[in-house]
Design a protein around this motif. Structure first.
Motif, PDB file in Angstrom:
ATOM      1  N   SER A 232       2.596   7.315  -5.652  1.00 36.96           N
ATOM      2  CA  SER A 232       2.289   8.036  -4.412  1.00 36.96           C
ATOM      3  C   SER A 232       1.920   9.495  -4.700  1.00 36.96           C
ATOM      4  O   SER A 232       0.963  10.021  -4.135  1.00 36.96           O
ATOM      5  CB  SER A 232       3.447   7.939  -3.415  1.00 36.96           C
ATOM      6  OG  SER A 232       4.555   8.672  -3.866  1.00 36.96           O
ATOM      7  N   ASP A 250       1.381  -1.740  -3.269  1.00 38.23           N
ATOM      8  CA  ASP A 250       2.742  -1.813  -3.808  1.00 38.23           C
ATOM      9  C   ASP A 250       3.167  -3.274  -3.833  1.00 38.23           C
ATOM     10  O   ASP A 250       2.316  -4.167  -3.729  1.00 38.23           O
ATOM     11  CB  ASP A 250       3.710  -0.904  -3.026  1.00 38.23           C
ATOM     12  CG  ASP A 250       3.910  -1.370  -1.581  1.00 38.23           C
ATOM     13  OD1 ASP A 250       3.428  -2.467  -1.219  1.00 38.23           O
ATOM     14  OD2 ASP A 250       4.553  -0.623  -0.819  1.00 38.23           O
ATOM     15  N   TYR A 269       2.759   6.643   6.702  1.00 44.01           N
ATOM     16  CA  TYR A 269       3.051   5.264   7.087  1.00 44.01           C
ATOM     17  C   TYR A 269       4.196   4.706   6.240  1.00 44.01           C
ATOM     18  O   TYR A 269       5.167   4.146   6.768  1.00 44.01           O
ATOM     19  CB  TYR A 269       1.801   4.368   6.957  1.00 44.01           C
ATOM     20  CG  TYR A 269       2.131   2.948   7.335  1.00 44.01           C
ATOM     21  CD1 TYR A 269       2.217   2.576   8.677  1.00 44.01           C
ATOM     22  CD2 TYR A 269       2.445   2.009   6.360  1.00 44.01           C
ATOM     23  CE1 TYR A 269       2.591   1.288   9.034  1.00 44.01           C
ATOM     24  CE2 TYR A 269       2.822   0.720   6.710  1.00 44.01           C
ATOM     25  CZ  TYR A 269       2.890   0.360   8.048  1.00 44.01           C
ATOM     26  OH  TYR A 269       3.269  -0.900   8.401  1.00 44.01           O
ATOM     27  N   ALA A 270       4.079   4.874   4.893  1.00 42.55           N
ATOM     28  CA  ALA A 270       5.101   4.325   3.993  1.00 42.55           C
ATOM     29  C   ALA A 270       6.471   4.923   4.317  1.00 42.55           C
ATOM     30  O   ALA A 270       7.487   4.222   4.316  1.00 42.55           O
ATOM     31  CB  ALA A 270       4.724   4.596   2.534  1.00 42.55           C
ATOM     32  N   ASN A 273       8.078   3.227   7.006  1.00 40.86           N
ATOM     33  CA  ASN A 273       8.144   1.771   6.828  1.00 40.86           C
ATOM     34  C   ASN A 273       8.954   1.407   5.578  1.00 40.86           C
ATOM     35  O   ASN A 273       8.485   0.651   4.735  1.00 40.86           O
ATOM     36  CB  ASN A 273       6.692   1.244   6.742  1.00 40.86           C
ATOM     37  CG  ASN A 273       6.594  -0.254   6.846  1.00 40.86           C
ATOM     38  OD1 ASN A 273       7.269  -0.878   7.658  1.00 40.86           O
ATOM     39  ND2 ASN A 273       5.752  -0.846   6.005  1.00 40.86           N
ATOM     40  N   ASN A 275       9.444   2.956   2.865  1.00 43.92           N
ATOM     41  CA  ASN A 275       8.706   3.242   1.633  1.00 43.92           C
ATOM     42  C   ASN A 275       7.820   2.096   1.161  1.00 43.92           C
ATOM     43  O   ASN A 275       7.589   1.932  -0.035  1.00 43.92           O
ATOM     44  CB  ASN A 275       9.653   3.654   0.500  1.00 43.92           C
ATOM     45  CG  ASN A 275      10.293   5.000   0.784  1.00 43.92           C
ATOM     46  OD1 ASN A 275       9.620   5.909   1.297  1.00 43.92           O
ATOM     47  ND2 ASN A 275      11.567   5.123   0.503  1.00 43.92           N
ATOM     48  N   THR A 276       7.305   1.297   2.097  1.00 46.26           N
ATOM     49  CA  THR A 276       6.384   0.237   1.694  1.00 46.26           C
ATOM     50  C   THR A 276       5.087   0.322   2.504  1.00 46.26           C
ATOM     51  O   THR A 276       5.037   0.935   3.573  1.00 46.26           O
ATOM     52  CB  THR A 276       6.997  -1.170   1.897  1.00 46.26           C
ATOM     53  OG1 THR A 276       7.366  -1.292   3.271  1.00 46.26           O
ATOM     54  CG2 THR A 276       8.202  -1.412   1.012  1.00 46.26           C
ATOM     55  N   LEU A 277       4.037  -0.326   1.960  1.00 46.71           N
ATOM     56  CA  LEU A 277       2.704  -0.187   2.562  1.00 46.71           C
ATOM     57  C   LEU A 277       2.329  -1.313   3.526  1.00 46.71           C
ATOM     58  O   LEU A 277       1.369  -1.180   4.292  1.00 46.71           O
ATOM     59  CB  LEU A 277       1.650  -0.117   1.454  1.00 46.71           C
ATOM     60  CG  LEU A 277       1.591   1.206   0.668  1.00 46.71           C
ATOM     61  CD1 LEU A 277       0.697   1.058  -0.563  1.00 46.71           C
ATOM     62  CD2 LEU A 277       1.070   2.339   1.568  1.00 46.71           C
ATOM     63  N   PHE A 280      -0.123  -1.245   6.794  1.00 50.07           N
ATOM     64  CA  PHE A 280      -0.953  -0.036   6.880  1.00 50.07           C
ATOM     65  C   PHE A 280      -2.320  -0.426   7.455  1.00 50.07           C
ATOM     66  O   PHE A 280      -2.895  -1.451   7.087  1.00 50.07           O
ATOM     67  CB  PHE A 280      -1.105   0.570   5.470  1.00 50.07           C
ATOM     68  CG  PHE A 280      -2.001   1.763   5.398  1.00 50.07           C
ATOM     69  CD1 PHE A 280      -1.721   2.915   6.127  1.00 50.07           C
ATOM     70  CD2 PHE A 280      -3.143   1.749   4.598  1.00 50.07           C
ATOM     71  CE1 PHE A 280      -2.548   4.029   6.066  1.00 50.07           C
ATOM     72  CE2 PHE A 280      -3.976   2.858   4.522  1.00 50.07           C
ATOM     73  CZ  PHE A 280      -3.683   3.997   5.261  1.00 50.07           C
TER      74      PHE A 280
END
Ligand code: NAD
Length: 424
Positions: A232, A250, A269-270, A273, A275-277, A280
């Protein structure tokens, strides 16, 4: 506590054996002296401990802990502590040797070390993790030391564990020694800039490589695998330099946008969420394999090891690969990339920004005086550029890949240390 030499591990397809295989290629290319080669093939110290820990349910579990010091020729050993189920002697030996080479490439006055505890940190409560970390620190009190062996976070550990470690160590010694570990939270001896440092190093080494290739960052595109600490920050910093990030991904999902992904939006966004995509909306979803083989100029693997296999390597369209992760490319894939004339900036150079700023943290701890983030970043960038140039020069001189050039750069320094320090 038992202490034994490296020779007790002898399976053939071990990770340590594959480190030795690359070491052998570089040693042959540069004609490394026989004594140095012999010394480097055996880690200096390997300690295994058993750690009885009181679990929340009142029962005692016994964990296995390891620490390997590969070399202290150029200074105290430096390297992270990993909490994962596959931690074992062989793995800490391999990763500690890697650290010796990485620190030498980055011009740091350090040798290499690595440690870990065989456990699944996600299955342990915060209290259990704290008791485990403190037990490990007590068992390693004679191994660790500000001028001896300096741990840091690695997979499964973070600033939180380093804060417990430094606290337990200080309780044992009765002294205040923040420099016994790095990667501490800012405020209790951590350094500004440490969090983004590895991604920053990836950015600086990408710019150095593009310059050698006569490519303007403003006209190139990049794909970044992994959106954690390294990926990131790398994606953000590369986009700040005008590089168009066309793909990110990811373990939950990968995304592509030929006009460039808004990295700030992806970061926001991450963050919202876990820390995930996944989910998106600023790009179309692609597969993980497509992310690696998509049309772009720069590929940054910043997630896992062994993702660029022979098969993937044959399909890669990028002209430049900058290894943010440790060991993302298999040796077989290396030969294919070489044939295809794809430039690879190897992990021990490209991701050395993290240990470089760890070194700055240790220096600041020793001084008791703390630098601004700007000062840390400036010193980091200069250090990375110097390291890049040394590796580039050796790869040109020995007509080798940058990976072998990086090993040669490291081996020359360690060989000098071994010879200068004299007879055994
Ligand atoms: P991290 O845990 O913060 O992030 C890892 C990322 O990889 C996450 O986004 C995760 O979703 C993604 N990922 C996991 N499995 C994946 C898969 N199958 N496909 C695609 N993405 C996947 O870890 P990190 O600290 O960013 O470390 C990443 C790599 O960089 C590791 O190899 C690590 O050893 C190396 N490294 C990290 C540092 C550092 O300072 N953090 C320094 C040097 C090297």
């Amino acid at each position: 506590m038992s202490s034994q030499t490296a020779n007790s591990t002898s399976h053939h397809d071990s990770m340590f054996d594959s480190v030795l295989a690359r070491l052998d290629v570089a040693a042959k290319t540069m004609n490394l002296d026989e004594t140095s080669a012999k010394v480097l093939r055996s880690p200096q110290k390997l300690v295994q401990v058993s750690l009885p820990v009181m679990m929340d349910n009142g029962k005692v579990e016994v964990f296995e802990g390891f620490r390997c010091v590969h070399s202290t020729v150029l200074g105290p050993s430096k390297g992270g502590i990993r909490y994962a189920m596959d931690v074992c002697q062989d793995e800490v030996m391999a990763l500690s040797a890697w650290m010796s080479f990485k620190c030498a490439v980055a011009n740091l006055p350090y040798g290499g070390g690595k440690g870990g505890i065989k456990c699944d940190p996600r299955k342990l409560s915060v209290g259990e993790l704290e008791r485990l970390t403190r037990a490990y620190t007590r068992s390693m009190k004679d191994v660790f030391g500000v001028n001896k062996d300096i741990p840091a976070p690695d997979m499964g550990t973070s600033g939180r564990e380093m804060a417990w470690l430094v606290d337990e160590y200080n309780k044992i010694t009765g002294d205040d020694s923040p420099g016994v570990t790095t990667g501490k939270p800012v405020g209790i001896g951590g350094s500004l800039g440490r969090d983004a440092a590895t991604g920053r190093g990836v950015m600086v080494s990408t710019l150095c490589a593009l310059k050698k290739m006569s490519l303007d960052p403003k006209s190139v595109s990049a794909s970044v695998q992994g959106f954690g600490n390294v990926g990131s920050h790398a994606a953000r910093l590369l986009s700040e330099k005008g590089i168009k990030i066309v793909a990110i991904g990811d373990h939950t999902a990968s995304y592509y946008n030929e006009n460039g992904i808004d990295i700030k939006a992806a970061l926001d966004y991450a963050k919202s969420n876990s820390n995930t995509l996944k989910g998106f909306t600023g790009a179309v979803e692609i597969t993980g394999t497509q992310l690696l083989t998509t049309k772009c100029d720069v590929l940054v693997p910043a997630a896992l090891q062994n993702v660029i296999t022979e098969e993937i390597a044959s399909d890669i369209q990028a002209k430049l690969i900058v290894e943010g992760a440790n060991g993302p490319t298999t040796p077989e894939a290396d030969s294919i990339l070489k044939e295809k004339n794809i430039l690879v900036v190897p992990d021990i150079l490209a991701n050395s920004g993290g240990v470089t700023v760890s070194y700055f943290e240790w220096v600041q701890n020793k001084m008791g005086y703390y630098w601004s983030e700007k000062e840390v970043n400036e010193k980091h960038d200069i250090n990375m550029e110097v390291a890049f140039d040394a590796v580039w020069k050796n790869s040109q001189e020995y007509k080798s890949t940058m990976r072998i050039g990086a090993y040669i750069t490291a081996l020359k320094k360690i060989e000098f240390g071994i010879k200068a320090k004299g007879n055994f």
